[in-house]
Each structure stands twice: as C-alpha cells, then as structure tokens.
Design an enzyme around this catalytic site. Structure first.
Site, PDB file in Angstrom:
ATOM      1  N   CYS A 234       0.695  -0.851  -0.047  1.00 22.23           N
ATOM      2  CA  CYS A 234      -0.045  -0.057   0.230  1.00 22.23           C
ATOM      3  C   CYS A 234       1.057   0.889   0.451  1.00 22.23           C
ATOM      4  O   CYS A 234       1.445   1.692  -0.604  1.00 22.23           O
ATOM      5  CB  CYS A 234      -1.011  -0.053   1.124  1.00 22.23           C
ATOM      6  SG  CYS A 234      -2.089   0.844   0.756  1.00 22.23           S
TER       7      CYS A 234
ATOM      8  N   HIS B 188      -3.492  -5.547   0.763  1.00 23.50           N
ATOM      9  CA  HIS B 188      -3.082  -5.239   2.073  1.00 23.50           C
ATOM     10  C   HIS B 188      -3.317  -6.969   2.533  1.00 23.50           C
ATOM     11  O   HIS B 188      -4.965  -7.396   1.685  1.00 23.50           O
ATOM     12  CB  HIS B 188      -4.201  -4.766   3.657  1.00 23.50           C
ATOM     13  CG  HIS B 188      -3.689  -3.739   3.828  1.00 23.50           C
ATOM     14  ND1 HIS B 188      -2.045  -3.027   4.757  1.00 23.50           N
ATOM     15  CD2 HIS B 188      -3.941  -2.357   3.220  1.00 23.50           C
ATOM     16  CE1 HIS B 188      -2.559  -1.639   4.087  1.00 23.50           C
ATOM     17  NE2 HIS B 188      -3.240  -0.780   3.250  1.00 23.50           N
TER      18      HIS B 188
END
Length: 503
Positions: free
Chosen positions: A342, A426
C-alpha cells in the site's frame, strides 16, 4: 423485539476491552446465541474492508469473526484515522467524509453523530439476540463526557449495562475501578454493573479480600478474574504505539522446518497502518519478524517490508532522514528482497502526486519500481482476489493513491522488478499457499535454507486464538451473571459512589 446488550468499558486504553469483547462474543456464539460486536467510535490506523466495500476497525472485524458473522459497517459506524497529532480522517458508515481537528470533532461534530450511532446499534439489536459493545479509552474522561458517543453516552441512551475491565498487570487496579465509578454522574453510575479483572498472575485467593472491599465501597460485584495468558492479543487498534524492535506477538515460537530461519525487518514508518499484515509471517515457524528504524538493522534481514501508512509523503521523508531510503535502494540494486504494501508500494515508485493526503504536490519516490502514483479524493475500498506465484490470493485495498504501473512483471495489481515487489493489497500473506510460495522465493534469493511449514493455516490459528478467548470467559468469569446482565440490564438500586462527576 430488541436483543440484549452489554458495554465493555475499561479503566484505561489497552485494559483489554477488545479481547474481553471478543471472548464474550465467542463464548456466547458457542452457547447458540446469535451475537454481534459493536463499537460506536474507533480511533485506529488498522482497518478492514467489508464485503460491501465499507471501512471499519480491524478489531471489530476480528470480533465479528469471533461471532462467526460477516462484518458490516453497522458494527463500527464511526472510524477516526489519525493523520498526525492534531487531525484525523472521519470515516462514517464505512466511507470517508472529511478531515477534522480534535477540537473540531469534539467541539460539535461528534455529538451530531449520536443519532447515527444509536440507529446502527438499534438495527443490530433488532437482528441479533445480543450485541456486545466495546467502549473507548475510559468512561471517566470527564473532559469529554458532554460529547461522548462511545462510552456512557451510548450506555445511557441505549440502556446498556456496563462492565468495567481493569488490567491488574499494570498495578493500581482497585484505585482505577473505584475512581472510574466515583468520577461518573449519578445517572451514569446507575449503568455500571460491575468489574472484570484482566491479566492476573498468581493465587486468586490473595486477591479476594480486595474484591470484597471493592464491593463494600461501590456496591458492585466483580464478574471474573481473567488470568494472564501470552499471545492473546487480537488485531491491534493503534499502529502508533507499536514497539520498535519488539516482537509482533508474545507466543511460543515453533522451530523452523528447514535448517535456517528467515529474518524479516519491517520499517516502522510514521502513521503505520495495517501493520497486522505481517502477523501471518510471524505465525510461520522459523520466520522472525521485527520492527526497525535504523539502516543498520536492514543488513542481516532476508526480507524488508515497507508497510502501509496514513502519511505516504511523511513516511518517505522519514525514511530519507534516517538513511533507510538509501539502504532500500541499495538492497533493490543488489537484488535482495523488498516488499512494499500500500503506502510502502507507493514509496518505492518513481513519482507521487499528492494534493489530498499531505497536499505536498509532486514528490519524487525512491525510484525502485516503475510506478507513478496520483492521489485521488475518493478512497479505493475493495476486496480483490487473484493469483500470484501460481497460488490463489485474497486481500483488501484501502488507499487514495492510484498507481500507474509502466513496467516490471505483474504482481497483485502492482508489479515486481528483480526481488522488489509492490502491491496495494493488504492481507495477501494470509493466503496460505501464496505465503509459502512467496517465502520460498525470498529464501532462495537470500540464500537461506529455509523451508515453509507445509501445514500452517493462518485462518485456523485465528480460530484457535478466538476459542482461547472464549475459554477464558467460560472458565474464569461468572457467565450466569454475565448473561443476566446482557438479558436484563444493570441490577436496580446500585449505590451512588461520591463525589460523582464535577458540575
């Protein structure tokens, strides 16, 4: 018919509210009770995406798993994501609605959300037999009581009995219990049914005289004494307080299957978010995970992870200030494994255009991956599935940055160049087959004779952990009395403990 309910409050932050709430949920569902978790307002950098694309705190997602139900936005209607010392992004019913300073939020916006919060709770209570609510911080934060929507504010409005949890391992638990009640108004005190002692070590008989005196002073019973157990923390709420160079979890470490261990270093960037991504690695026998903040700590690492962050540009500057950025560039050039997740993925790219999060405009990234990132005002919230390294992968995305990948090999909607990997996903390492394949690649690149365990199931380990929490409640709490609270509310006629809340 409205289902029963209970609010689990704490004498302090980290008293064990999340764990106790999850434990009560798992105990109830094993009794055949249809139960849901609820936290009106959560402040956390660790969040999760529900199937309908709503962002909620990870602790509530784990509590939903304890209840064996799918998490929804109703379970955490207000999520505050800190962007610094003075402001937070406000996520309402799973979607971001703006940035507010602490003064602006507590100065009026918070109280306006009370109706929304109560409506969500009422909808859950109309669907489930019981709703176990978690408070935040302490209910005796007298400076914030006027605008409170997560502790006594919701307990009073929804008619919930309150169980106050205290961490005896910190010391001062009797003073904390007494002081918590004594600083509440008469009306708030009427909701406080009693106490639960958490993290007790030793002989409970030595504690009982104090519990008897506490009952004499407050007129309230202690509903259980939970013993200290290692490795029971569920997904953490606060990424700001993670211990540098600390362990991810206190638990028994299984020996490695192969001849070598695999060392993983996680850069402890500012405003680190979803650092729970590395829990699946820490669960692997022979994988050693630590958080680092110095370049020399990367030298012996077989894999370096640049995790997610709520402040991508700030984290990039921090890496440069500490010399970690240069160390990462050297690693990549030497084809030593690096994984960016991310915000960490964005940092590894060539260029960042940010007029949303930091509002710094155009910033050069580390230039390791052929990626250009532009921050969009609308947040991406998805639950993608895919394939990598020949294995099925599931994950979730929470980011404003939109990545334009211009080269490299595809990798989970990101890319790979040499031994540097980047993705917005994630949770990908929770997919067992993919995690094992990825660790085999890392071990080969690092020259380690590490072999992933063939039978580690991260989902099964989570279930085992939640069952251990349910066992704690079943074995060490007065479950009959707890059920009476959930079903019937606080006992009538509880005495007032002076002085009460200041005028």
């Amino acid at each position: 018919m409205t289902g029963g309910g209970l609010l689990v409050a704490g004498t302090t932050s980290d008293a064990g509210k999340s764990v106790v709430t999850a434990g009560i949920c798992r105990w109830l569902v094993r009794q055949g009770v249809k139960v849901a978790p609820f936290k009106a307002q959560n402040m956390s950098l660790n969040s999760f995406v529900t199937r309908e694309g709503a962002e909620i705190g990870r602790a509530q997602a784990m509590q939903a798993q304890a209840c064996r139900v799918e998490p929804t936005a109703l379970m955490n209607p207000v999520l505050l994501k800190p962007g610094g010392e003075q402001s937070s992004q406000v996520v309402l019913l799973g979607k971001p609605v703006g940035e507010l300073s602490a003064r602006g939020y507590h100065g009026g916006r918070q109280q306006k959300l009370l109706g929304t919060v109560l409506d969500c709770l009422e909808r859950l209570r109309g669907t489930y037999d019981a709703v176990i609510c978690e408070g935040a911080g302490s209910p005796a934060e007298i400076n914030l009581r006027r605008t409170d929507i997560v502790n006594m504010g919701i307990a009073r409005n929804a008619g919930l009995p309150v169980l106050v949890v205290g961490d005896i391992d910190r010391g001062g638990v009797f003073a904390s219990f007494f002081g918590t009640v004594a600083l509440l108004s008469r009306e708030d005190q009427e909701c406080v049914a009693g106490f639960l002692v958490n993290k007790f070590r030793g002989d409970v008989s030595l504690l009982e005289p104090g519990l008897d005196m506490l009952h004499g002073l407050t007129g309230r019973h202690t509903y259980g004494v939970l013993p200290f157990r290692h490795g029971l923390g569920i997904d953490e709420e606060d990424g700001l307080r993670v211990s540098l160079r600390g362990t991810v979890r206190e638990s028994v470490v299984a020996p490695p299957v192969g001849e070598d261990v695999l060392r993983v270093a996680v850069c402890a960037v500012p405003l680190m978010s979803n650092f729970t991504d590395v829990d699946a690695l820490a669960a692997e026998p022979g994988v050693v995970v630590r958080f680092v903040d110095r370049p020399e700590e990367l030298a012996d690492a077989d894999l370096v992870i640049v995790p997610g962050t709520r402040g991508t540009v700030r984290a990039l500057e921090w890496l440069r200030e500490r010399g970690l950025a240069d160390a990462l560039v050297r690693r990549a050039a030497e084809r030593r494994p690096v994984l960016g997740i991310c915000g960490g993925f964005q940092i590894l790219g060539e260029h960042i255009e940010d007029d949303v999060e930091s509002r710094r405009g155009q910033v050069d990234g580390l230039g390791i991956l052929p990626v250009r990132v532009r921050f969009a005002r609308e947040k991406t919230l998805t639950r993608p599935t895919g394939e990598a390294l020949g294995e099925h992968v599931e994950g979730y995305e929470i980011h404003h940055g939109v990545a334009d990948v211009t080269g490299g090999d595809p990798f989970l909607d990101g890319c790979r160049v040499g031994q540097t990997w980047g993705t917005h996903w994630h949770g990908s390492l929770e997919s067992d087959g993919f995690r094992r394949a990825f660790l085999r690649e890392v071990a080969a690149a690092a020259g380690r004779r590490f072999v992933p365990a063939p039978d580690t199931s991260f989902a099964a380990l989570r279930e085992e952990q939640l069952d251990r929490l349910g066992d704690l409640i079943e074995e060490h709490a007065d479950t009959d009395a707890l059920w009476r609270l959930i079903e019937s509310g606080a006992p009538p006629g509880l005495p007032f403990v002076p002085p009460g809340a200041p005028a």
